[in-house]
Scaffold this motif. Structure first.
Motif, mmCIF file in Angstrom:
data_model
loop_
_atom_site.group_PDB
_atom_site.id
_atom_site.type_symbol
_atom_site.label_atom_id
_atom_site.label_comp_id
_atom_site.label_asym_id
_atom_site.label_seq_id
_atom_site.Cartn_x
_atom_site.Cartn_y
_atom_site.Cartn_z
ATOM 1 N N ARG A 147 100.117 47.586 -1.985
ATOM 2 C CA ARG A 147 99.523 46.904 -3.095
ATOM 3 C C ARG A 147 100.674 46.241 -3.920
ATOM 4 O O ARG A 147 101.575 47.113 -4.404
ATOM 5 C CB ARG A 147 98.600 47.590 -4.055
ATOM 6 C CG ARG A 147 98.101 46.849 -5.213
ATOM 7 C CD ARG A 147 97.244 47.891 -6.233
ATOM 8 N NE ARG A 147 98.123 48.567 -6.934
ATOM 9 C CZ ARG A 147 98.684 48.264 -8.154
ATOM 10 N NH1 ARG A 147 98.782 46.792 -8.506
ATOM 11 N NH2 ARG A 147 99.227 49.036 -8.961
ATOM 12 N N GLY A 160 93.998 42.766 -12.011
ATOM 13 C CA GLY A 160 93.579 43.490 -10.785
ATOM 14 C C GLY A 160 92.170 44.261 -11.421
ATOM 15 O O GLY A 160 91.757 45.113 -10.791
ATOM 16 N N THR A 193 100.678 43.846 -10.026
ATOM 17 C CA THR A 193 100.016 42.498 -10.889
ATOM 18 C C THR A 193 100.894 41.984 -11.930
ATOM 19 O O THR A 193 101.809 42.701 -12.274
ATOM 20 C CB THR A 193 98.604 43.080 -11.442
ATOM 21 O OG1 THR A 193 98.731 43.955 -12.566
ATOM 22 C CG2 THR A 193 97.829 43.771 -10.419
ATOM 23 N N ALA A 223 106.426 46.909 -5.018
ATOM 24 C CA ALA A 223 105.018 47.204 -4.245
ATOM 25 C C ALA A 223 104.885 48.797 -3.791
ATOM 26 O O ALA A 223 105.786 49.417 -3.794
ATOM 27 C CB ALA A 223 105.032 46.505 -3.084
ATOM 28 N N ASN A 236 88.435 40.952 -7.912
ATOM 29 C CA ASN A 236 89.407 41.566 -8.766
ATOM 30 C C ASN A 236 90.321 40.300 -9.745
ATOM 31 O O ASN A 236 90.727 39.403 -9.194
ATOM 32 C CB ASN A 236 90.462 42.103 -8.115
ATOM 33 C CG ASN A 236 90.221 43.275 -7.113
ATOM 34 O OD1 ASN A 236 89.150 43.123 -6.321
ATOM 35 N ND2 ASN A 236 90.463 44.460 -7.389
ATOM 36 N N ARG A 294 93.053 50.007 -7.409
ATOM 37 C CA ARG A 294 93.653 50.137 -6.071
ATOM 38 C C ARG A 294 92.624 50.004 -5.009
ATOM 39 O O ARG A 294 93.135 50.349 -3.900
ATOM 40 C CB ARG A 294 94.582 51.606 -5.853
ATOM 41 C CG ARG A 294 95.482 51.699 -7.029
ATOM 42 C CD ARG A 294 96.436 52.949 -6.652
ATOM 43 N NE ARG A 294 97.686 52.706 -7.236
ATOM 44 C CZ ARG A 294 97.912 53.206 -8.547
ATOM 45 N NH1 ARG A 294 97.091 53.800 -9.191
ATOM 46 N NH2 ARG A 294 99.463 53.215 -8.894
ATOM 47 N N SER A 295 91.652 49.464 -5.056
ATOM 48 C CA SER A 295 90.824 49.131 -4.153
ATOM 49 C C SER A 295 90.440 47.515 -4.584
ATOM 50 O O SER A 295 90.256 47.198 -5.425
ATOM 51 C CB SER A 295 89.522 50.117 -4.056
ATOM 52 O OG SER A 295 89.969 51.378 -3.684
ATOM 53 N N LEU A 296 90.072 47.121 -3.449
ATOM 54 C CA LEU A 296 89.861 45.405 -3.297
ATOM 55 C C LEU A 296 88.310 45.589 -3.584
ATOM 56 O O LEU A 296 87.663 46.162 -2.688
ATOM 57 C CB LEU A 296 90.328 44.738 -1.723
ATOM 58 C CG LEU A 296 89.971 43.460 -1.977
ATOM 59 C CD1 LEU A 296 90.680 42.531 -3.030
ATOM 60 C CD2 LEU A 296 90.331 42.768 -0.532
ATOM 61 N N SER A 312 97.225 42.807 0.258
ATOM 62 C CA SER A 312 97.206 43.509 -1.031
ATOM 63 C C SER A 312 95.826 43.894 -1.774
ATOM 64 O O SER A 312 95.166 42.833 -2.082
ATOM 65 C CB SER A 312 98.141 42.484 -1.945
ATOM 66 O OG SER A 312 98.496 43.414 -3.193
ATOM 67 N N GLY A 313 95.952 44.863 -2.542
ATOM 68 C CA GLY A 313 94.589 45.213 -3.066
ATOM 69 C C GLY A 313 93.786 46.022 -2.272
ATOM 70 O O GLY A 313 93.011 46.830 -3.007
ATOM 71 N N SER A 357 94.417 47.327 4.184
ATOM 72 C CA SER A 357 95.358 46.122 4.124
ATOM 73 C C SER A 357 95.754 45.362 5.578
ATOM 74 O O SER A 357 96.085 44.388 5.444
ATOM 75 C CB SER A 357 96.902 46.539 3.618
ATOM 76 O OG SER A 357 96.836 46.956 2.266
ATOM 77 N N LEU A 376 94.576 48.531 -0.602
ATOM 78 C CA LEU A 376 95.342 49.859 -0.525
ATOM 79 C C LEU A 376 94.648 51.160 -0.458
ATOM 80 O O LEU A 376 94.863 51.834 0.493
ATOM 81 C CB LEU A 376 96.449 49.953 -1.862
ATOM 82 C CG LEU A 376 97.231 51.540 -1.619
ATOM 83 C CD1 LEU A 376 98.618 51.042 -1.013
ATOM 84 C CD2 LEU A 376 97.324 51.930 -3.059
#
Length: 698
Positions: free
Chosen positions: A472, A134, A475, A498, A129, A118-120, A162-163, A157, A165
């Motif tokens: 997010r 992801g 996926t 989402a 990712n 839930r983190s990029l 996205s990603g 974001s 979050l």
């Protein structure tokens, strides 16, 4: 060793005032600092605002693990290194040394952990990712090539889409400043051997680097002794990675770059039929144009092709026998591009610095699964194939407004659109028949704002606050691919939407130069709407799935993080860091029994204490204690796992020339603790020790 000023996507703009990088370590330098919230006036970070800035001026809380601490950390794998930050965690307590990538999702500040990050995670501004699930292939990111790791643990974001979050983790590559040669070679118990090397050089306007890493380990027995059976053994794994990068100054204003790499990883979960394998090839190209009055333009192109394979077993109750129950192959690929403009300073009732950009990404993949039912009938499912394509794109604008030197206001706004297309599932039966389901194409969009404030009323005191909205998109893995952990089968859900986040943070940072003391406290409050979670079903599905991915109502995640950095003397430094998280389900339509439950895999308490002694004429030594509180394996809070604390140590000494000898031990006192309870109780790593030699170009 030269200090880095920026990543490749945020190289220092010529129209901004220059800021020096982190202090160079050496015989005449100050003692090394532990991992910390970036606050030194001379340290430059890029992640919080997508442009290089002195860390003290960034409105978002930013934590940095610098190059020296990466080198001195007792940890072996990158995910374990990142987890020494109390606000960072992977889905389960098991490191990537023995865990396949589907269980390595990163979360920050306890924001609804799952196998999907839930983190990029970025490498020089490029997403790493996995495009299908992801996941983070942590072992594909060798640490010899890293200058620092920047962590921004709040909704990102508005700048990254996205990603992001729950925040952004960026790995920043070392700059190429001339001839550099580094190497590591170590060996330890569990037959764990590591060989890594990096070489870099410059030839006039051209610079290049090449790095490689090989690791092999026998792992350890992961199933708890009380449940261990005849089929259980160690968890061997190996990986190999090679990365290359080249940069060229085409003109005084234009810099071109390219990079490519290969990665392969093999994992075994402790039995014959619990295996995972990854093969990955990636490439990238970039250009940076600096203009005198128009700012800086940065273009990045990237892509990858990969193949993920996984086998899962059907295990007897006494774990005396096993049989292959499923074999999955997931080919996937992605391509992306981003263009970012960093404007010059504009004066108007103060100063404004604008950043704007756009990006696009295409992700495609298919889960191809062969099933082996225990009692096959004519209608039994023996094959399943599901996948699709996801297209996404966004545009953003950010303004950093400084009305007076003590105050900075930031505002960012981003619009994202994504589309799921070509979704299809095919189910093959034992009698030769086949059912095909085509999923409807869907398009969604999201507007993500972020407002921030940084106030410095007096030189030693900084106040920060921000509010944000983040999201997010699900996926391809969550939409289409079922999975099994232990004896628990979880179904996919092609109708997922989402998940969206509203949140805010506020904090204070006080720094005393005379005492060498920096103290930080940050409170945060996040509300996550429609989180994608693995929900236990009242009645199993026809294929035996006991859980299914669903958008689950709402969760509230609030807490506080605090840290104290103390430079006790020229040789001694200490860090104390603690994160408290209260992760609770607040709404669950259709499953009211989940309301008030703690989110799965989400401990309320995490802490780290690190003490470092550094004297080049004697030794460099680090002792760290990592503490994790109790948590639950499942959404119903019926499978608890107790808290634990482990002690890690490392030491190194210079021998001669550039050669150093070192040793490291993780879990020094061999603390036994649970890592998972998905059908079978599994253990975290036992004592892992290694010794080796390092060649450092210092």
């Amino acid at each position: 060793m030269a200090a880095s000023e920026a990543s490749s996507t945020g190289a220092h703009d010529t129209n901004e005032p220059s800021a020096p990088g982190p202090t160079t370590r050496g015989n005449t330098s100050d003692a090394p600092v532990a991992q910390k919230t970036a606050s030194d006036a001379g340290q430059t970070v890029v992640t919080g605002s997508r442009r290089p800035r002195p860390a003290r001026d960034v409105p978002a809380t930013t934590t940095v693990i610098p190059r020296t601490e990466i080198d001195r950390s007792p940890t072996l794998t990158q995910d374990t290194l990142v987890r020494t930050l109390p606000s960072a965690a992977t889905f389960r307590r098991t490191p990537s040394l023995v865990s396949d990538p589907t269980a390595q999702g990163l979360n920050l500040r306890g924001l609804a952990p799952s196998g999907v990050a839930r983190s990029l995670v970025l490498l020089d501004g490029i997403p790493v990712n996995d495009p299908f699930g992801g996941w983070i292939f942590w072992r594909s990111l060798p640490r010899l090539g890293l200058e620092r790791i920047e962590v921004v643990p709040s909704g990102g974001s508005a700048l990254y889409g996205s990603g992001a979050l729950g925040g952004v983790v960026q790995l920043v590559s070392r700059p190429i400043t001339g001839l550099q040669v580094d190497a590591d070679a170590s060996y330890g118990n569990a037959n764990t051997g590591l060989v890594a090397a990096r070489a870099a050089n410059s030839w006039g306007p051209v610079r290049a680097s090449l790095e490689a890493e090989l690791l092999n380990s026998d792992g350890y027995e992961i199933v708890s002794p009380a449940q261990r059976g005849a089929i259980d053994s160690n968890t061997p794994s190996d990986h190999a990675v090679i990365n290359g990068r080249i940069e060229a100054d085409a003109t005084d204003a234009l810099t071109l770059s390219a990079r490519a790499g290969l990665f392969r990883e093999n994992q075994n979960g402790g039995t014959r039929f619990t295996t995972a394998r990854v093969e990955l090839a990636h490439f990238g190209a970039g250009a940076k144009l600096r203009t005198e009055r128009g700012g800086t333009f940065t273009l990045d192109l990237y892509g990858r092709a990969q193949r993920f394979e996984q086998d899962r077993a059907r295990v007897a109750a006494d774990r005396s026998t096993e049989a292959l129950t499923a074999s999955q192959t997931v080919p996937a690929n992605d391509q992306g591009a981003s263009l970012v403009w960093s404007g010059p300073t504009w004066t108007g009732l103060g100063t404004h610095v604008f950043t704007a950009g756009l990006d696009a990404r295409r992700m495609a993949g298919t889960s191809e699964e062969q099933l082996f039912p225990p009692s096959p009938s004519d209608t039994a499912t023996v094959g399943r194939s599901a996948g699709g394509t996801q297209l996404s794109g966004g545009v953003f604008l950010e303004d950093l407004y400084t009305p007076i030197p003590a105050l900075e206001l930031s505002a960012a706004l981003r619009m994202d659109v994504w589309r799921n297309t070509d979704g299809e599932q095919r189910v093959a039966r034992a009698n030769g028949s086949e059912d095909t389901t085509a999923f409807e194409d869907r398009t969604e969009q999201q507007l993500s704002p972020r407002l921030g404030l940084r106030l410095r009323p007096i030189e030693w005191l900084t106040l920060r606050a921000s509010a944000y909205r983040a999201f997010r998109a699900p996926t391809l893995n969550e939409l289409y691919r079922p999975f099994q952990v232990g004896t628990i089968l979880t179904a996919a859900n092609a109708n997922l939407g989402a998940e969206r986040l509203w949140g805010g943070e506020a904090g204070v940072e006080a720094e005393s130069t005379s005492l060498g003391l920096t103290t930080r406290v940050t409170g945060f409050w996040n509300v996550l709407d429609d989180p994608i979670t693995n929900v236990t079903l009242a009645t199993p599905l026809p294929d035996g799935s006991a859980r299914q991915r669903e958008n689950l109502g709402q969760a509230r995640v609030r807490g506080v993080e605090a840290s104290v950095d103390w430079k006790l003397s020229r040789q001694w430094t200490a860090l104390l860091a603690y994160t408290f998280v209260d992760p609770v389900v607040t709404r669950s339509p259709g499953q009211p029994e989940l309301v008030g439950k703690q989110l799965a895999q989400d401990p309320r308490h995490r802490g780290t204490a690190i003490v470092t002694f550094h004297d080049p004429d004697i030794v460099t030594a680090t002792v760290q204690v990592r503490m994790t509180g109790s948590q639950f394996e499942d959404d119903l809070n019926e499978r608890p796992m107790g808290g634990f604390a482990v002690v890690d140590v490392s030491a190194s000494r210079h021998l001669f020339w550039k050669l150093h000898v070192f040793g490291a031990v993780e879990n020094l006192f061999d603390r036994e603790y649970l890592a998972g309870r998905a059908g079978v109780d599994t253990l975290g790593p036992p004592l892992l020790a290694r010794v080796g030699l390092r060649l450092r170009d210092l």
